[in-house]
Motif scaffolding. Structure first.
Motif, PDB file in Angstrom:
ATOM      1  N   ILE A 177     -12.629  19.100 -11.222  1.00 20.00           N
ATOM      2  CA  ILE A 177     -11.215  19.406 -10.968  1.00 20.00           C
ATOM      3  C   ILE A 177     -10.955  20.904 -11.088  1.00 20.00           C
ATOM      4  O   ILE A 177     -10.166  21.468 -10.314  1.00 20.00           O
TER       5      ILE A 177
ATOM      6  N   PHE B 195      -3.586   9.721  -6.847  1.00 16.65           N
ATOM      7  CA  PHE B 195      -3.762  10.462  -8.108  1.00 16.65           C
ATOM      8  C   PHE B 195      -4.983   9.972  -8.876  1.00 16.65           C
ATOM      9  O   PHE B 195      -5.778  10.764  -9.381  1.00 16.65           O
ATOM     10  N   LEU B 196      -5.128   8.636  -8.969  1.00 13.57           N
ATOM     11  CA  LEU B 196      -6.265   8.100  -9.717  1.00 13.57           C
ATOM     12  C   LEU B 196      -7.572   8.483  -9.044  1.00 13.57           C
ATOM     13  O   LEU B 196      -8.543   8.836  -9.704  1.00 13.57           O
TER      14      LEU B 196
ATOM     15  N   VAL C  51      -8.171  11.115  -7.038  1.00  6.82           N
ATOM     16  CA  VAL C  51      -8.478  12.542  -7.087  1.00  6.82           C
ATOM     17  C   VAL C  51      -8.779  13.000  -8.515  1.00  6.82           C
ATOM     18  O   VAL C  51      -9.656  13.832  -8.733  1.00  6.82           O
ATOM     19  N   PHE C  52      -8.048  12.476  -9.491  1.00  2.08           N
ATOM     20  CA  PHE C  52      -8.166  13.039 -10.846  1.00  2.08           C
ATOM     21  C   PHE C  52      -9.028  12.220 -11.801  1.00  2.08           C
ATOM     22  O   PHE C  52      -9.331  12.681 -12.895  1.00  2.08           O
TER      23      PHE C  52
ATOM     24  N   TRP D  33       0.833  -1.212   0.000  1.00  4.07           N
ATOM     25  CA  TRP D  33       0.000   0.000   0.000  1.00  4.07           C
ATOM     26  C   TRP D  33       0.861   1.252   0.000  1.00  4.07           C
ATOM     27  O   TRP D  33       0.470   2.277  -0.553  1.00  4.07           O
TER      28      TRP D  33
ATOM     29  N   TRP E 206       3.659   1.488  -1.615  1.00  2.00           N
ATOM     30  CA  TRP E 206       4.086   1.654  -3.013  1.00  2.00           C
ATOM     31  C   TRP E 206       2.923   2.078  -3.907  1.00  2.00           C
ATOM     32  O   TRP E 206       3.116   2.768  -4.910  1.00  2.00           O
ATOM     33  N   LEU E 207       1.739   1.638  -3.536  1.00  2.00           N
ATOM     34  CA  LEU E 207       0.580   1.973  -4.372  1.00  2.00           C
ATOM     35  C   LEU E 207      -0.025   3.337  -4.040  1.00  2.00           C
ATOM     36  O   LEU E 207      -0.701   3.937  -4.869  1.00  2.00           O
TER      37      LEU E 207
ATOM     38  N   PRO F  56       0.706   6.595  -3.814  1.00  2.00           N
ATOM     39  CA  PRO F  56       0.673   7.777  -4.689  1.00  2.00           C
ATOM     40  C   PRO F  56      -0.230   7.552  -5.907  1.00  2.00           C
ATOM     41  O   PRO F  56      -1.009   8.437  -6.283  1.00  2.00           O
ATOM     42  N   ALA F  57      -0.129   6.356  -6.498  1.00  2.00           N
ATOM     43  CA  ALA F  57      -0.950   6.079  -7.685  1.00  2.00           C
ATOM     44  C   ALA F  57      -2.427   6.118  -7.338  1.00  2.00           C
ATOM     45  O   ALA F  57      -3.232   6.730  -8.043  1.00  2.00           O
ATOM     46  N   ILE F  58      -2.779   5.464  -6.204  1.00  2.00           N
ATOM     47  CA  ILE F  58      -4.194   5.439  -5.812  1.00  2.00           C
ATOM     48  C   ILE F  58      -4.690   6.856  -5.541  1.00  2.00           C
ATOM     49  O   ILE F  58      -5.787   7.241  -5.950  1.00  2.00           O
TER      50      ILE F  58
ATOM     51  N   VAL G 152       5.560   7.459 -10.385  1.00  2.00           N
ATOM     52  CA  VAL G 152       4.462   6.934  -9.576  1.00  2.00           C
ATOM     53  C   VAL G 152       3.974   5.592 -10.128  1.00  2.00           C
ATOM     54  O   VAL G 152       3.712   4.644  -9.378  1.00  2.00           O
TER      55      VAL G 152
END
Lengths: 322, 323, 309
Positions: free
Chosen positions: C156, B53-54, B56-57, B44, B46-47, B49-51, C118
């Motif tokens: 956004i 970003f995905l 939020v965006f 978790w 490692w994941l 930052p990706a989670i 990332v």
């Protein structure tokens, strides 16, 4: 401005300025436009006039026609067509046509209809606006290259056909900035182009002119602001803008314009019976955008005028208010 | 000038530093965690930052947009399906819907068909890599750049004047009148699709060409020895074997057609009945100031894409099963 | 360094084994002479069609204004034609293209680095760590590949406004990272997952921490996939119009990248095509250099991206 003045945010200038001198020195149409409920609320520092009709003196000789009917009856010879029009401008295509419509509305139906139209209370399907579109449609009918050329020609290239041999057209309707394009795009030299004011249509609105201008008002009544306002309306202050070129002074005492075009535009401004800003610029963005598009659709297929105008009414209903 | 220097420093040093620092620091922190926890926590970390970003965006805004599509232009008042009704009853938006359908069929046909033909043809010549580069290069150009390039291809001057547009230059040498390519519907939409096909054919070609090279040469040779002509070889062997790859590129082109935006925005901005859904959405949002209608438009676009996405995921799972 | 790396085993595409050269040539050399000629003729025409538009613009961008608006670019092929670099000088000096070029770099570089970093973290976790919900989570990521960007703009934009960062470079970095991640994770996960298991097992036995294994093994071994991704993402963002237009366009004219500036110019230049074309060519210069310099990796990036929308 009217709203700010009525809400009391803009302070009246009647005791700030030397009113008698101001009124004597300033183009009457501009004094009127800066007056709300009988009080001077805003003053013009500089202005520009639109609705100029350009020609090549080598092709168009004689006097400027006094009326629109006379102008329309002018023989295009030696050119093939009377008018040149270029509406293309990327995503903003159509705007040169809105200037045409505005000039027609103001000259045919007068400032009251014009103001109501800008404010969104004059329906597009009303006879006044429809007849402006129809008048424009007649112009397009006499335009060089037909509707395809009108739609695909860029506004900057619009007047190029004035200078070809044989000329493609006799006249071109555009604001004064176009002279730059005449020289750069059309290969014209100074002296190869001149203009007259688009003639009146309805005699009761003689001298009606569209244009642009910078209006100054006073939000805070401080001694400094008062001094500044009083200074801004003087010929001395307005000369500064004029000398840099491209701008007209609201003050009729300013006469030393750097070029003939500015000088004669200033005469039009000084003698304007009524002066109004560009309507499409004052409309909400959605209305403006739909107006541009309506111009393109109308030129492309004049038979659709009624549905185009009723579509504009729909946009008007939702674009204003909030 | 100063702020640009600071931006440059952030770009070159700050960004990589933060990214590297994140992993180093969190691994340091993990070292303090009890052994059993560490193994469970680590993925978790490692994941994360990706989670983030995905979430939020992509995830949050998509859900939020669906909600907003049921509200008025101030996002205050619930209006039910009004925004959708507006879309489905307004002429301009229906034109956009129709045009996207034309895009979907023609762009997919032009790009996949053209890509396949070119892939097969270049496979037979020695200058294959040069030919492929030339077909492929438009993909490296921005859509805005392509729009400018093609504006001059489609340029129109009235009959009798020297033409400045390449196509009308060719048309008038045959004695015909020049054609206002971007004015008359529905030809103008087709003209825009041709620009898109000019860009995307190279993409389809490269992928199909890769698949083509995967077909066993011995198999083709054997068929030819048996007396099959080239057309029969194509119909009997090449095409069936290419089919899965064709499905992949066609899917991509379908999604591309549905999302078509830049070319339309730059070349016509939707005038003369060339409107498409994605451009309409931007107009509702920025020109008309109607976030509710813009959201409904975006949701409709999403609804059109979801079936394609579903197929994509099915294919993905099938492939995973084979792995 | 591994020379001529094999294409990554990508999901969504049938395996691609390159046929041996001689056999291919033998297959290609078949057929009667006229059909070979027809083949070359068709290919020559196709190549010409694809080159012509760009060529025409390139020629026009070097012609004087009066010529551009009055004659076709092909007339410049005559020996008396005049050429000038004035158009380029003009757009660089007058239309702020130099500034926009720097802006494009400021936008593109972080928006390329962040998502790939990332994504490589996430791809590593997806490939070499076990945790509950791994497969479901990965499928969700793949599903996010096709979300149209339009679906995300309204919320956004409001978020950026509330955070007070609207119009800054940071907004496009963050947004591009979010938008680029699904594809980057997908591609890298497939490549990293295909690396030999033994390498990671023996590293673990030797006492290497997962972080060490990531930096010393997974990353260096994934260089071909990462290179493809870097080029792909770089071109994608350099050429992007929509995202920059939406997040920077309305609020901060000083931060606009080349694409948005050129699109704006095409509305306002008023038929000064020569400038527009010079500007367009400046935006294309860097992608073309990247493309021709690193074509091999680029093609691989695209091939891997076949499932991307």
């Amino acid at each position: 401005m009217t709203e700010w003045a009525k809400a009391g945010a803009l302070k009246p200038l009647d005791d700030v300025l030397d009113v008698a001198t101001y009124k004597a020195d300033t183009a009457p149409a501009l004094v009127q436009l800066g007056t709300v409920d009988g009080k001077i609320s805003g003053v013009f520092i500089k202005a520009a006039v639109k609705g100029l009709i350009w020609y090549n003196p080598a092709n168009f000789k004689g006097e400027a026609p006094a009326t629109w009917d006379a102008l329309e009856a002018t023989s295009p010879a030696p050119a093939k067509n009377l008018w040149c029009i270029g509406l293309e401008s990327g995503a903003a295509s159509g705007w040169p046509g809105t200037d045409w419509i505005e000039d027609f509305v103001l000259r045919q139906s007068g400032p009251d209809v014009y103001d109501a139209w800008v404010a969104g209370t004059q329906k597009w399907t009303s006879p006044e606006i429809k007849s402006a579109f129809e008048a424009f449609g007649k112009v397009v009918g006499q335009a060089y290259g037909g509707s395809n050329a009108v739609l695909t020609t860029n506004f900057g290239d619009g007047g190029n056909q004035l200078f070809t041999n044989p000329p493609g057209c006799l006249l071109h309707h555009q604001a004064s900035f176009i002279t730059d394009f005449f020289k750069k795009q059309g290969g014209a030299k100074d002296g190869q182009f001149d203009f007259f004011r688009m003639p009146d249509i309805n005699p009761s609105f003689a001298g009606a002119t569209t244009g642009a201008g910078d209006l100054f008002g006073m939000f805070n009544d401080t001694p400094q602001a008062r001094a500044l306002m009083a200074y801004l309306v003087t010929a001395d202050a307005q000369k500064i803008w004029v000398e840099r070129g491209g701008a007209l002074s609201a003050n009729t005492k300013v006469t030393d314009y750097p070029d003939a075009v500015s000088k004669r535009s200033a005469d039009i401004l000084a003698n304007a019976g009524v002066f109004r800003f560009d309507a499409s610029d004052l409309m909400p963005t959605a209305m403006n955008d739909a107006f541009w598009k309506a111009i393109l659709d109308y030129v492309n297929d004049p038979n659709k005028l009624d549905s185009i105008l009723s579509n504009l009414d729909t946009v008007q209903a939702s674009a204003y208010g909030g | 000038m100063d702020s640009r220097l600071i931006t440059a420093l952030i770009v070159v040093i700050g960004v990589p530093g933060v990214l590297l620092g994140y992993i180093v620091l969190s691994e340091r922190l993990l070292a303090f965690a009890p052994d059993r926890m560490r193994g469970r926590l680590r993925p978790w970390v490692w994941l994360a930052p990706a989670i983030a970003f995905l979430g939020v965006f992509l995830v949050y805004p998509t859900l939020n947009t669906i909600v907003l599509s049921f509200f008025d232009k101030f996002s205050k008042k619930f209006v039910g399906f009004d925004n959708y009704v507006y879309f489905l009853t307004t002429n301009d938006t229906l034109t956009a819907l129709r045009n996207n359908a034309i895009w979907l069929v023609l762009l997919t046909f032009f790009a996949v068909g053209g890509g396949m033909i070119i892939a097969i043809l270049v496979d037979r010549v020695r200058y294959e890599s040069i030919a492929k580069s030339i077909i492929f290069v438009p993909l490296a150009i921005s859509f805005v750049g392509a729009g400018v390039i093609w504006k001059f291809m489609f340029d129109y001057r009235p009959p009798g004047q020297p033409q400045t547009g390449t196509l009308n230059g060719i048309v008038t040498t045959t004695g015909a009148d020049p054609v206002p390519w971007l004015i008359n519907a529905p030809m103008n939409t087709i003209a825009l699709i041709i620009v898109a096909a000019w860009i995307w054919t190279g993409f389809c070609m490269v992928i199909l060409s890769g698949a083509l090279k995967g077909i066993s040469a011995e198999l083709l040779e054997a068929a030819r020895v048996d007396g099959a002509n080239e057309l029969q070889v194509f119909r009997g062997i090449t095409f069936p074997l290419l089919l899965p790859t064709i499905a992949v590129v066609a899917t991509t082109m379908i999604i591309t057609s549905l999302k078509a935006f830049d070319i339309v925005y730059v070349m016509t901005n939707g005038a003369y009945d060339t409107e498409v859904i994605a451009n309409r959405m931007i107009k509702e949002l920025f020109t008309y100031g109607q976030p509710g209608r813009a959201s409904a438009t975006a949701v409709l676009l999403l609804l059109l894409i979801i079936p394609v996405m579903a197929i994509n995921i099915r294919r993905f799972r099938a492939q995973e099963a084979i792995r | 360094m591994s020379f001529t790396p094999q294409p990554p085993p990508l999901v969504g595409l049938p395996a691609q084994n390159v046929r041996s050269g001689p056999l291919r040539l033998a297959a290609g050399r078949r057929g009667p002479r006229w059909s070979r000629l027809a083949l070359h003729a068709i290919l020559a025409i196709l190549m010409l069609i694809w080159l012509l538009p760009t060529l025409g613009m390139l020629v026009n961008s070097f012609r004087p204004a009066a010529d551009v608006s009055r004659t076709g670019w092909w007339t410049a092929l005559s020996p008396t034609a005049q050429f000038t670099v004035e158009n380029y000088a003009h757009v660089l000096a007058q239309n702020g293209l130099g500034q926009a070029f720097i802006n494009s770099l400021f936008i593109t570089i972080p928006a390329t680095i962040i998502p790939i970093a990332v994504a490589s973290f996430a791809a590593y976790a997806f490939s070499w760590m076990t945790f509950p919900g791994r497969d479901v989570l990965f499928i969700i990521v793949v599903g996010l590949l096709v979300i149209p960007l339009q679906t995300t703009f309204v919320p956004i934009l409001r978020l950026f406004k509330d955070l007070g960062i609207a119009g800054q470079f940071l907004t496009v970095w963050l947004a591009h990272t979010g938008y680029g991640l699904p594809f980057a994770i997908f591609l890298l996960r497939n490549y990293m997952g295909g690396l030999p298991r033994e390498v990671f097992e023996s590293a673990a036995i030797d006492g290497a921490s997962p972080a060490t294994a990531f930096f010393r093994l997974a990353l260096p071994m994934s260089v071909p996939a990462i290179a493809a991704l870097v080029i792909f993402q770089f071109l994608f963002i350099w050429n992007d119009f929509l995202v920059a237009f939406v997040y920077l366009g309305a609020s901060s004219p000083q931060n606009l990248p080349l694409t948005v500036l050129v699109a704006n110019l095409s509305n306002s230049l008023g038929g000064e095509w020569q400038y527009l074309m010079a500007a367009a060519f400046i935006t294309m210069a860097l992608p073309l250099i990247v493309f021709f310099g690193l074509q091999r990796y680029f093609v691989r990036g695209i091939t891997g991206g076949a499932v991307k929308g």
